[in-house]
Design a protein around this motif. Structure first.
Motif, PDB file in Angstrom:
ATOM      1  N   SER A  73       3.471  54.642  62.566  1.00 25.47           N
ATOM      2  CA  SER A  73       3.779  53.945  63.669  1.00 25.47           C
ATOM      3  C   SER A  73       4.957  53.375  63.591  1.00 25.47           C
ATOM      4  CB  SER A  73       2.660  52.737  63.811  1.00 25.47           C
ATOM      5  OG  SER A  73       2.857  51.749  62.810  1.00 25.47           O
ATOM      6  N   THR A  74       5.561  53.284  62.382  1.00 30.01           N
ATOM      7  CA  THR A  74       6.987  52.900  62.257  1.00 30.01           C
ATOM      8  C   THR A  74       8.287  53.741  62.513  1.00 30.01           C
ATOM      9  OG1 THR A  74       7.026  52.902  60.044  1.00 30.01           O
ATOM     10  CG2 THR A  74       6.184  50.834  60.901  1.00 30.01           C
TER      11      THR A  74
ATOM     12  N   LYS B 135       8.218  55.926  69.186  1.00 32.11           N
ATOM     13  CA  LYS B 135       7.706  55.623  67.487  1.00 32.11           C
ATOM     14  C   LYS B 135       6.469  55.902  67.262  1.00 32.11           C
ATOM     15  CE  LYS B 135       7.293  50.563  66.561  1.00 32.11           C
ATOM     16  NZ  LYS B 135       7.317  49.294  66.348  1.00 32.11           N
TER      17      LYS B 135
ATOM     18  N   ARG C   6      10.495  56.846  64.220  1.00 31.09           N
ATOM     19  CA  ARG C   6      10.888  57.434  65.406  1.00 31.09           C
ATOM     20  C   ARG C   6      11.053  58.943  65.315  1.00 31.09           C
ATOM     21  NH1 ARG C   6      12.362  53.835  69.317  1.00 31.09           N
ATOM     22  NH2 ARG C   6      12.400  51.673  68.746  1.00 31.09           N
TER      23      ARG C   6
END
Length: 144
Positions: free
Chosen positions: A131-132, A4, A134
């Motif tokens: 960062s969120t 992620k 995938r």
């Protein structure tokens, strides 16, 4: 392998390049001010796009290169212009292309009113947004 934070780490490394040196009117510059490729060992200053491109090329393998490039460019476009590129899709399809995003990022970076702080803040916001997400990591991801 799914991670992620891959795009976030890539954007963080691009931010480190900008901290070392930022330029306008070129993707990268050498110590003497001449334009060089962003991946050149002579590069000491990078534009927003140049820093990101150098990091993508340093870590991405061929099968994942275009996926990573599309995602990172989409995130940056959103952070610097407020526009949402959505799913860019395949190269050359649709109205939003990696080339059109590159042009918008270059224009934003090269604006006379732009500062190094603006670029660093845009990279930080894009890394936070990334960062969120995938994404499949390149096999040679050296930042694990």
């Amino acid at each position: 392998m799914i991670s992620k934070g891959y795009c976030a780490r890539l954007l963080g490394r691009a931010r480190t390049k900008i901290l070392m040196g930022w330029t306008q009117g070129a993707e990268a510059r050498a110590k003497d001010g001449r334009k060089v490729l962003p991946t050149s060992s002579f590069a000491i200053e990078w534009s927003l796009f140049g820093a990101v491109l150098a990091e993508i090329k340093a870590t991405a393998t061929s099968p994942t290169f275009f996926d990573i490039e599309r995602e990172v460019l989409r995130l940056l476009l959103h952070e610097v212009t407020g526009a949402y590129a959505g799913s860019i899709g395949s190269y050359g399809t649709g109205r939003v292309t990696p080339a059109s995003i590159k042009k918008q990022l270059e224009d934003w970076n090269d604006d006379q009113a732009r500062t190094k702080i603006d670029v660093l803040q845009a990279l930080a916001r894009a890394a936070e947004a990334a960062s969120t997400i995938r994404r499949k990591e390149p096999e040679n991801d050296s930042c694990k």
